[in-house]
Design an enzyme around this catalytic site. Structure first.
Site, PDB file in Angstrom:
ATOM      1  N   HIS A  27      56.862 -25.361  32.684  1.00 46.71           N
ATOM      2  CA  HIS A  27      56.561 -26.751  32.117  1.00 46.71           C
ATOM      3  C   HIS A  27      57.191 -26.992  30.908  1.00 46.71           C
ATOM      4  CE1 HIS A  27      53.318 -26.658  35.231  1.00 46.71           C
ATOM      5  NE2 HIS A  27      53.004 -27.685  34.947  1.00 46.71           N
ATOM      6  N   HIS A  34      56.648 -30.192  41.689  1.00 47.56           N
ATOM      7  CA  HIS A  34      55.852 -28.962  42.111  1.00 47.56           C
ATOM      8  C   HIS A  34      54.511 -29.654  42.543  1.00 47.56           C
ATOM      9  CE1 HIS A  34      54.684 -29.493  38.021  1.00 47.56           C
ATOM     10  NE2 HIS A  34      53.371 -28.829  38.173  1.00 47.56           N
ATOM     11  N   CYS A  69      41.940 -29.880  37.428  1.00 53.31           N
ATOM     12  CA  CYS A  69      43.220 -30.140  38.034  1.00 53.31           C
ATOM     13  C   CYS A  69      43.622 -28.994  37.906  1.00 53.31           C
ATOM     14  CB  CYS A  69      44.004 -31.317  37.419  1.00 53.31           C
ATOM     15  SG  CYS A  69      44.440 -31.133  35.688  1.00 53.31           S
ATOM     16  N   HIS A  71      46.965 -26.197  40.255  1.00 48.57           N
ATOM     17  CA  HIS A  71      47.977 -26.020  41.254  1.00 48.57           C
ATOM     18  C   HIS A  71      47.637 -24.848  42.191  1.00 48.57           C
ATOM     19  CE1 HIS A  71      49.720 -27.156  36.989  1.00 48.57           C
ATOM     20  NE2 HIS A  71      50.644 -27.671  37.616  1.00 48.57           N
ATOM     21  N   GLU A  89      36.851 -23.084  36.254  1.00 44.77           N
ATOM     22  CA  GLU A  89      36.949 -24.202  35.393  1.00 44.77           C
ATOM     23  C   GLU A  89      35.841 -24.750  34.705  1.00 44.77           C
ATOM     24  OE1 GLU A  89      39.638 -28.106  34.600  1.00 44.77           O
ATOM     25  OE2 GLU A  89      40.949 -26.361  35.388  1.00 44.77           O
ATOM     26  N   TYR A 106      52.808 -38.279  40.663  1.00 45.06           N
ATOM     27  CA  TYR A 106      53.163 -39.185  39.483  1.00 45.06           C
ATOM     28  C   TYR A 106      54.404 -38.200  38.481  1.00 45.06           C
ATOM     29  CZ  TYR A 106      50.948 -35.610  37.045  1.00 45.06           C
ATOM     30  OH  TYR A 106      50.254 -34.517  36.257  1.00 45.06           O
ATOM     31  N   GLU A 116      55.530 -33.768  33.193  1.00 44.36           N
ATOM     32  CA  GLU A 116      54.854 -33.304  34.215  1.00 44.36           C
ATOM     33  C   GLU A 116      55.252 -34.143  35.350  1.00 44.36           C
ATOM     34  OE1 GLU A 116      53.002 -31.270  35.455  1.00 44.36           O
ATOM     35  OE2 GLU A 116      51.292 -30.569  33.852  1.00 44.36           O
ATOM     36  N   GLU A 118      54.428 -34.094  39.599  1.00 45.28           N
ATOM     37  CA  GLU A 118      53.782 -33.544  40.465  1.00 45.28           C
ATOM     38  C   GLU A 118      53.384 -34.171  41.667  1.00 45.28           C
ATOM     39  OE1 GLU A 118      51.018 -30.616  37.767  1.00 45.28           O
ATOM     40  OE2 GLU A 118      50.011 -32.413  38.264  1.00 45.28           O
ATOM     41  N   TRP A 162      48.142 -39.287  34.277  1.00 47.06           N
ATOM     42  CA  TRP A 162      47.754 -39.137  35.673  1.00 47.06           C
ATOM     43  C   TRP A 162      46.342 -39.798  35.893  1.00 47.06           C
ATOM     44  CZ3 TRP A 162      48.302 -35.130  32.476  1.00 47.06           C
ATOM     45  CH2 TRP A 162      47.304 -34.149  32.539  1.00 47.06           C
TER      46      TRP A 162
END
Length: 193
Positions: A27, A34, A69, A71, A89, A106, A116, A118, A162
């Site tokens: 990043h 990704h 959010c 990955h 989280e 986005y 970003e 993704e 986002w």
């Protein structure tokens, strides 16, 4: 898995996996395209858990956004990735998971120039137990908001890009408990349910 060893799945233009890379090191101002996901957690009364990203986050620190959010790890399905992140989280266990925007993607640039980029399917999670236990390294604050409050946040600069893009697609679908199941056909080839 620590944030320092976490890997992201890199994608080509057809949303097929083409490799992996370390999350933190990837990043920057030229972040590769990704795989990611966003999740909105909905309580029985229709309120949505809205979170503020930890101030220590490398990307978009301190912005308000959806519930969580993350990955998907290499080889991890969307369902397992969402359940993992909800637990680590927010300390939450989902009753149901529903794909609502499987085709969402986005591109956004932070104030510091970090990009970003993704493919980021959006999932609704419902919970019965609304007692969130935010992980301080990930979440600065977590609050249950009405849908009207969520819509208002999308018009404010302290929300994540986002989040604003997602709310533009979610608002026409009605209240969160009314969002239709979009199915899994629209998920990227690199991501199983």
């Amino acid at each position: 898995m620590s944030v320092h060893t976490e890997e992201i799945v890199l994608l080509n233009a057809a949303d097929e996996a083409i490799g992996t890379a370390p999350k933190l090191a990837s990043h920057h101002r030229d972040t590769p395209y990704h795989l990611a996901f966003s999740c909105y957690v909905v309580a029985p009364d229709g309120r949505v858990l809205i979170t503020r990203r930890a101030l220590s986050k490398k990307t978009f620190p301190g912005v308000w956004t959806g519930s969580c959010c993350g990955h998907p790890a290499p080889g991890e399905g969307l369902r397992d990735a969402v359940l993992r992140r909800l637990g680590t989280e927010l300390g939450l266990v989902a009753d149901t998971l529903t794909p609502v925007l499987p085709r969402f993607r986005y591109r956004a640039v932070a104030e510091d120039g970090t990009l970003e980029y993704e493919r980021c399917p959006v999932v609704r999670a419902t919970v019965t137990d609304t007692t969130a236990k935010p992980e301080p390294d990930e979440v600065e604050d977590a609050e249950w908001w009405t849908w009207e409050e969520c819509l208002a946040l999308a018009g404010r600069p302290e929300s994540s890009p986002w989040y604003r893009f997602q709310l533009a697609e979610l608002e026409p679908l009605g209240a969160p408990m009314d969002w239709p199941d979009a199915g899994t056909e629209g998920l990227p080839p690199a991501l199983a349910w």
